[in-house]
Structure formats: C-alpha cells, structure tokens
Design a protein around this motif. Structure first.
Motif, PDB file in Angstrom:
ATOM      1  N   UNK A 263       0.822  -1.202   0.000  1.00 49.81           N
ATOM      2  CA  UNK A 263       0.000   0.000   0.000  1.00 49.81           C
ATOM      3  C   UNK A 263       0.863   1.261   0.000  1.00 49.81           C
ATOM      4  N   UNK A 264       1.695   1.364  -1.005  1.00 51.13           N
ATOM      5  CA  UNK A 264       2.553   2.528  -1.225  1.00 51.13           C
ATOM      6  C   UNK A 264       2.903   2.546  -2.709  1.00 51.13           C
ATOM      7  N   UNK A 265       3.575   3.598  -3.147  1.00 52.73           N
ATOM      8  CA  UNK A 265       3.946   3.747  -4.560  1.00 52.73           C
ATOM      9  C   UNK A 265       2.736   3.890  -5.486  1.00 52.73           C
ATOM     10  N   UNK A 266       1.646   4.359  -4.967  1.00 52.91           N
ATOM     11  CA  UNK A 266       0.486   4.570  -5.831  1.00 52.91           C
ATOM     12  C   UNK A 266       0.760   5.686  -6.844  1.00 52.91           C
ATOM     13  N   UNK A 267       1.444   6.723  -6.399  1.00 49.52           N
ATOM     14  CA  UNK A 267       1.736   7.866  -7.269  1.00 49.52           C
ATOM     15  C   UNK A 267       3.172   8.316  -7.026  1.00 49.52           C
ATOM     16  N   UNK A 268       3.775   8.915  -8.028  1.00 56.23           N
ATOM     17  CA  UNK A 268       5.145   9.390  -7.896  1.00 56.23           C
ATOM     18  C   UNK A 268       5.608  10.037  -9.178  1.00 56.23           C
ATOM     19  N   UNK A 275       0.046  14.930 -11.908  1.00 55.91           N
ATOM     20  CA  UNK A 275      -0.126  15.809 -10.758  1.00 55.91           C
ATOM     21  C   UNK A 275       0.516  15.247  -9.490  1.00 55.91           C
ATOM     22  N   UNK A 276       0.948  16.143  -8.627  1.00 55.92           N
ATOM     23  CA  UNK A 276       1.498  15.705  -7.355  1.00 55.92           C
ATOM     24  C   UNK A 276       0.410  14.997  -6.554  1.00 55.92           C
ATOM     25  N   UNK A 277       0.788  13.933  -5.897  1.00 56.72           N
ATOM     26  CA  UNK A 277      -0.183  13.133  -5.142  1.00 56.72           C
ATOM     27  C   UNK A 277       0.543  12.309  -4.100  1.00 56.72           C
ATOM     28  N   UNK A 278      -0.170  11.983  -3.043  1.00 53.71           N
ATOM     29  CA  UNK A 278       0.401  11.180  -1.969  1.00 53.71           C
ATOM     30  C   UNK A 278       0.679   9.763  -2.456  1.00 53.71           C
ATOM     31  N   UNK A 279       1.886   9.264  -2.235  1.00 54.92           N
ATOM     32  CA  UNK A 279       2.219   7.943  -2.762  1.00 54.92           C
ATOM     33  C   UNK A 279       1.675   6.815  -1.896  1.00 54.92           C
ATOM     34  N   UNK A 286     -10.378  14.121  -2.318  1.00 53.03           N
ATOM     35  CA  UNK A 286     -10.795  14.915  -3.470  1.00 53.03           C
ATOM     36  C   UNK A 286      -9.592  15.228  -4.349  1.00 53.03           C
ATOM     37  N   UNK A 287      -9.697  14.867  -5.627  1.00 50.48           N
ATOM     38  CA  UNK A 287      -8.619  15.153  -6.561  1.00 50.48           C
ATOM     39  C   UNK A 287      -7.608  14.042  -6.709  1.00 50.48           C
ATOM     40  N   UNK A 288      -7.796  12.908  -6.039  1.00 55.31           N
ATOM     41  CA  UNK A 288      -6.842  11.802  -6.199  1.00 55.31           C
ATOM     42  C   UNK A 288      -6.797  11.406  -7.678  1.00 55.31           C
ATOM     43  N   UNK A 289      -5.627  11.216  -8.259  1.00 54.82           N
ATOM     44  CA  UNK A 289      -5.544  10.964  -9.699  1.00 54.82           C
ATOM     45  C   UNK A 289      -6.222   9.685 -10.169  1.00 54.82           C
ATOM     46  N   UNK A 332      -1.972  17.891  -6.280  1.00 57.06           N
ATOM     47  CA  UNK A 332      -2.628  18.138  -7.557  1.00 57.06           C
ATOM     48  C   UNK A 332      -1.920  19.125  -8.453  1.00 57.06           C
ATOM     49  N   UNK A 333      -0.738  19.599  -8.035  1.00 63.67           N
ATOM     50  CA  UNK A 333      -0.007  20.566  -8.830  1.00 63.67           C
ATOM     51  C   UNK A 333       0.780  19.924  -9.966  1.00 63.67           C
ATOM     52  N   UNK A 334       1.163  20.742 -10.922  1.00 58.61           N
ATOM     53  CA  UNK A 334       2.004  20.269 -12.016  1.00 58.61           C
ATOM     54  C   UNK A 334       3.474  20.322 -11.603  1.00 58.61           C
ATOM     55  N   UNK A 335       4.309  19.610 -12.352  1.00 58.30           N
ATOM     56  CA  UNK A 335       5.734  19.515 -12.035  1.00 58.30           C
ATOM     57  C   UNK A 335       6.526  19.466 -13.331  1.00 58.30           C
ATOM     58  N   UNK A 336       7.844  19.583 -13.192  1.00 62.20           N
ATOM     59  CA  UNK A 336       8.722  19.489 -14.361  1.00 62.20           C
ATOM     60  C   UNK A 336       9.535  18.211 -14.376  1.00 62.20           C
ATOM     61  N   UNK A 337       9.476  17.445 -13.293  1.00 61.98           N
ATOM     62  CA  UNK A 337      10.239  16.203 -13.246  1.00 61.98           C
ATOM     63  C   UNK A 337      10.401  15.714 -11.835  1.00 61.98           C
ATOM     64  N   UNK A 338      11.160  14.632 -11.649  1.00 60.78           N
ATOM     65  CA  UNK A 338      11.383  14.094 -10.300  1.00 60.78           C
ATOM     66  C   UNK A 338      12.312  14.984  -9.485  1.00 60.78           C
TER      67      UNK A 338
END
Length: 422
Positions: A263-268, A275-279, A286-289, A332-338
């Motif tokens: 139960x980890x690595x869902x998002x990254x 979008x940024x999201x809790x992994x 609300x807003x989970x990808x 939920x924000x945008x990013x340019x990379x890791x």
C-alpha cells in the motif's frame, strides 16, 4: 503509468547486484489442467493468524544495503529496532529457470565483516563457513531470540521468473526449500516470502499465467515448507478489474500465513509532470488521480474477496516520493520532473526528508511537504500512528514496511509502528 501500480524504490533494490542475472524475457503463458476452484487443500495448511495482542511488525532488510547505504544487521541492534521487530524480510532472492536462486552471494554470505561492523563485535575469519548478511542475521537472532526471518524472492526486478516457475510449482517449491534450508544457513530462516509483481498482470513485464498460477505456486510452497512461514507481498491495486482481482489471491489465501499488500507507490514522479499526489494514502481524497489507489480500498477489496483480515498487514513506506518544478502547495499541482534523491531521482529516505523538507500538510491520511519548488509525500510518526489505529480497527495482523535503512538512527518510524500496534 497511473493505470498500473508502479514500483517502490526499484533501482535501490538492485544496487550492487549483477544486472545480467535479471530475467528480461517475455513470460511463457501457462496452461493448467484444472481451474483454481479445484485446488486441493495443502498437505499442511497455514496456521491461524496471531491475535491482536501479537501484532506483527515486519521490516524489509535489503542485501544491497551493505554497499552504498552501509546499512548492516548491527544497525538494527544499536538503533533498538530489533527489539521492536517481530519479523525481517530479507530481500531478495532471485527466480531463474523455474527455481529459487541466490540474489547476491557476496552480500548474502561471502562478505567478511570487521569487528566494528559485526553484531557481536567479533570479526569474521577467512576460513569460517558462513559470513555476510546471513551470519550477521544469525548473530542478531542470537541476541533477539524471538525474531523471525524470512527470505523473500522476486521483487519488481526479479519477478519475471515466476511465470516459468508456475509451470512446475512442485519443482519450484522444492528448489526454494533446498535453498532456504541449505545447511550453511538453515537456522537463519524461518520460512519464505514470495514477492511476485504481478501474477496474471503487468509489472516490469507482463504475466499471462492465469488466475490459477499463483494459488498453485503457494499451495506447492505450503506443502514443501510444512509449518514454516509462507507469506506473500501482493499488489494493492484496488481499482475495479485491477490486479487484485486478476491474481488469484482469494484462492491462495488458504496456503499463506499472511499477505502484505504493498500500500505505497500509488503515485510518484514516474509521472514526471504530475499531478502531485500522496504515494501512500490511507484513504481516497478529493482530486486523487486514480480512484482505488489507496490503502483502505485495497484492504476492503481483499476482504470482499474472502481474505481474512487476520491474514492482512498494512504497508508503510519508510521513504518519500517527490517532484520538482512545483508551485502549488496542495496536492494536484504540475511539475517538471522528479525531485533529486540520494540514490534515485524522485525518491528519498524519511531520515533525510524530515530534516530537508519537513511536512507541511496532510492528505488522505498521510503527509506531504512543499519546500522551494519541490513537493514530497511521505509518512511521519503521526500519520503512522493513525494508520496503525486503522489497522487495529480493521483487525489486521499488523504492519510491514519498506525498508529498514530509511528510518532514523534511533528508529523513529519503527517505534511509531510498534507503539501504534501495541
């Protein structure tokens, strides 16, 4: 790749190992004579799960930690973590040509430890039969006799061999038992863990073995290992029609002591622009990808399939996942990379993040942090405490985590797990 579960720190998993041993071939489809519903009970069925008062606290110990990370069994003793652990998962053994094989012989049993590195302060000699991590884990068990250790096979990088193994489960199980019970280190291990990512689904490669394959493998292992521990790390994809439903985990549950849904690595930052999201969210928000990519949904789905809660553990990451080029504080924000990481871009240990990028908020039952243009998500002692409350409320067998070297020198996170389950 938001439609499939993605790996935890996979590059770290194989640092220092021989890359040529990694199976890259496409898995061979498996044609089985009988459906999973006709599987007979194992010769020895799995023991009943422990009561709530005997909650399991299980941590992964990686064989490559002996290299750049300079993390050794002694660190579990000096940090106090060994006193809080009930089980260690030693990662990883390989799966090749349908058999269990050694992952890294140097780290596992060849490396000579100096006195200052050794659990008991005694240096290895050139002519002793067993050295390396296995001997150090033996010494750790001598100091902590209640501690159990399982040898884990597979993982993200080495799961490609399971398809072939599933073609002859009995031979595979026999090879695993012979290796785990090798006379040189038989006293070190109390059983076997299988980390197949993922049966009848896609991970690093795609498996088409069918939903019968995993149950047959676990049945064969249970028959071979008898009353020793037989466990499995499994997908935590709670989406409709997702990996949980494809793997045959419901049928195989009768053969395992417990499951560890990852139960980890869902998002990254494998989704580099966000979008940024809790992994590792405990719950949706609300807003989970991707709906279904959260811990409680995965646990609920496994229970709905008939897996007893007493055979399920909750997974915790001792690391964070992060992006750079982020302007938005909230998820939920945008990013340019890791974001930069010590060993791998987009990933960093908790012990580093707690100082470099302290948590600034919570979402879905886990923490996130915005520092400069970086955005990270990770668990803290406080969020782990809440997750352990959830685990107890759900009647789960305990918790496990990836992996021990990400914690602080005084075991801050494992203390939160242990105290939360106590």
């Amino acid at each position: 790749m938001l439609t499939t579960l993605t790996p935890r720190s996979r590059t770290r998993r194989v640092a220092g190992l021989v890359a040529a041993t990694v199976a890259a071939a496409v898995l061979t489809p498996l044609a089985l004579a009988a459906p999973a519903s006709t599987l007979a009970p194992a010769a020895t069925t799995a023991p009943a799960a422990a009561s709530a008062s005997d909650a399991k606290v299980i941590g992964y110990f990686t064989n490559w930690g002996t290299y750049q990370r300079n993390f050794h069994a002694k660190d579990l003793d000096t940090s106090g973590s060994a006193d809080k652990l009930t089980h260690i998962l030693y990662a990883f053994g390989n799966v090749q040509n349908g058999r269990c094989t050694v992952g890294d012989s140097y780290a596992d049993y060849e490396k000579a430890y100096t006195a200052d590195q050794s659990v008991d302060g005694v240096a290895d000699t050139w002519d002793q039969e067993l050295r390396g991590n296995f001997n150090q884990l033996r010494k750790l068990k001598d100091k902590h006799p209640d501690l159990k250790i399982l040898w884990s096979f597979g993982g993200w990088t080495w799961s490609g061999g399971f398809g072939q193994a599933a073609q002859d489960p009995a031979a595979f199980a026999s090879s695993c038992h012979d290796l785990v019970e090798d006379p040189r280190w038989a006293d070190v291990f109390d059983g076997i863990d299988i980390d197949w990512e993922y049966p009848n689904a896609c991970g690093l490669s795609c498996d088409t073995s069918g939903p019968e394959a995993f149950p047959r493998v676990m049945q064969a292992l249970r028959s071979e290992f008898g009353s020793d521990l037989v466990t499995a790390a499994i997908t935590a994809d709670g989406t409709s029609g997702g990996k949980i439903e494809a793997g045959g985990y419901d049928t195989a549950a009768q053969y395992v002591d417990w499951y560890m849904p990852m139960t980890y690595d869902y998002f990254g930052a494998f989704a580099a622009q966000g979008p940024t999201a809790a992994h590792s969210p405990l719950t949706s928000y609300d807003g989970i990808p991707t709906e279904g990519f959260d811990s409680s949904t995965a646990i609920a789905k496994l229970k709905e399939l008939g897996v007893p809660s007493s055979k399920l553990l909750l997974g915790i990451g001792f690391y964070g996942r992060g992006w750079t080029g982020v302007t938005q504080d909230a998820p939920g924000g945008t990013a340019t990379g890791p974001a930069p990481g010590t060993y791998e871009q987009g990933i960093e240990d908790y012990k580093v993040l707690k100082e470099r990028c302290p948590a600034t908020g919570t979402v879905g039952g886990t923490a996130y942090a915005k520092c400069g243009d970086q955005w990270w998500s990770y668990d803290t002692p406080a969020t782990i405490g809440s997750k352990m409350d959830y685990a107890q409320d759900q009647g789960l067998a305990g918790a496990f985590f990836w992996e021990l070297s990400g914690d602080t020198a005084d075991g801050e996170l494992i203390t939160a797990v242990s105290d939360g389950l106590g």
